[in-house]
Write a protein that holds these residues in place. Structure first.
Motif, PDB file in Angstrom:
ATOM      1  N   ALA A  60     -47.604 -10.756 -13.721  1.00  0.00           N
ATOM      2  CA  ALA A  60     -47.195 -11.720 -14.750  1.00  0.00           C
ATOM      3  C   ALA A  60     -48.168 -11.757 -15.919  1.00  0.00           C
ATOM      4  O   ALA A  60     -47.938 -12.497 -16.884  1.00  0.00           O
ATOM      5  CB  ALA A  60     -47.079 -13.119 -14.139  1.00  0.00           C
ATOM      6  N   CYS A 150     -37.577  -9.828 -16.415  1.00  0.00           N
ATOM      7  CA  CYS A 150     -38.993  -9.575 -16.144  1.00  0.00           C
ATOM      8  C   CYS A 150     -39.548  -8.436 -16.994  1.00  0.00           C
ATOM      9  O   CYS A 150     -40.735  -8.418 -17.306  1.00  0.00           O
ATOM     10  CB  CYS A 150     -39.189  -9.257 -14.660  1.00  0.00           C
ATOM     11  SG  CYS A 150     -38.927 -10.675 -13.576  1.00  0.00           S
ATOM     12  N   HIS A 175     -39.606 -18.046 -15.204  1.00  0.00           N
ATOM     13  CA  HIS A 175     -40.083 -16.670 -15.083  1.00  0.00           C
ATOM     14  C   HIS A 175     -40.373 -16.333 -13.620  1.00  0.00           C
ATOM     15  O   HIS A 175     -40.060 -15.226 -13.144  1.00  0.00           O
ATOM     16  CB  HIS A 175     -41.338 -16.481 -15.931  1.00  0.00           C
ATOM     17  CG  HIS A 175     -41.869 -15.082 -15.917  1.00  0.00           C
ATOM     18  ND1 HIS A 175     -41.108 -13.987 -16.264  1.00  0.00           N
ATOM     19  CD2 HIS A 175     -43.093 -14.586 -15.578  1.00  0.00           C
ATOM     20  CE1 HIS A 175     -41.825 -12.888 -16.153  1.00  0.00           C
ATOM     21  NE2 HIS A 175     -43.033 -13.223 -15.734  1.00  0.00           N
ATOM     22  N   CYS A 179     -38.754 -13.333 -11.281  1.00  0.00           N
ATOM     23  CA  CYS A 179     -39.590 -12.379 -10.544  1.00  0.00           C
ATOM     24  C   CYS A 179     -39.290 -12.438  -9.048  1.00  0.00           C
ATOM     25  O   CYS A 179     -39.251 -11.403  -8.373  1.00  0.00           O
ATOM     26  CB  CYS A 179     -41.068 -12.672 -10.793  1.00  0.00           C
ATOM     27  SG  CYS A 179     -41.613 -12.267 -12.469  1.00  0.00           S
TER      28      CYS A 179
END
Length: 206
Positions: A60, A150, A175, A179
């Motif tokens: 990330a 992503c 997010h 993921c």
């Protein structure tokens, strides 16, 4: 024990201060024979959370750095900006939830004597089922949709941008969910190769 009496074969004896195999947290050496406590599940959740953080936070990093850059530019223009740490915290909340679910799943498999001491499946049926699920999921539209979010940090922020501290947390969680949508099936394969199999962990993280 009286003189002349031989120990019964297979009988377990314990001495004060000596921990018997299978009686430690959470009794991994003797699957199915140890009654887990709530503390065991909590500790296992922490173990999973640490592992997920080490595996997923680096992936990330591009998104987090992009968010940090946008907030920095907003502060330079005297525009309200939220701490980037809140975005990262929201992201990790999702993986914390996954860690709790994985710990409960591990507890269930352990109670069913389906895990080895290395925390790998001892059941060919279970292993085959997890492999099949992971393989099929790679071709589903849901996987492609999550992967597209992503792979494009800028596109994600363009679509998902929210103002304020609460907005930063929500963006991080969104997010994280995308993921998780990409990786949950591969994470399930840890129960096939072994949760402590560092080579497989590295392969997933890579």
């Amino acid at each position: 024990m009286r003189a002349g009496m031989a120990p019964v074969p297979g009988a377990a004896t314990a001495m004060p201060g000596v921990e018997m195999p299978g009686m430690g947290m959470p009794g991994m050496l003797m699957p199915g024979t140890y009654a887990w406590l709530a503390l065991d599940v909590v500790m296992l959740t922490v173990m999973w959370a640490v592992m997920m953080t080490a595996m997923m936070l680096p992936s990330a990093a591009p998104m987090i750095l992009l968010v940090a850059g946008m907030h920095r530019r907003r502060r330079e223009r005297s525009t309200p900006a939220a701490p980037t740490a809140l975005f990262a915290a929201g992201y990790l909340v999702v993986w914390g939830g996954f860690s709790a679910g994985a710990a409960v799943a591990q507890w269930g498999l352990h109670q069913g004597a389906l895990l080895s001491p290395a925390m790998a499946s001892t059941s060919p049926v279970l292993g085959g089922f997890l492999l099949a699920i992971a393989g099929v999921y790679q071709w589903l539209p849901a996987k492609s949709a999550c992967l597209s979010h992503c792979r494009s940090p800028l596109g994600f922020l363009t679509r998902e941008w929210r103002e304020g501290s609460a907005g930063a947390v929500v963006m991080g969680m969104r997010h994280g969910l995308f993921c998780l949508g990409c990786c949950w099936a591969l994470m399930a394969l840890l129960f096939v190769a072994g949760v402590m199999n560092l080579l497989w962990v590295a392969a997933i993280a890579g």
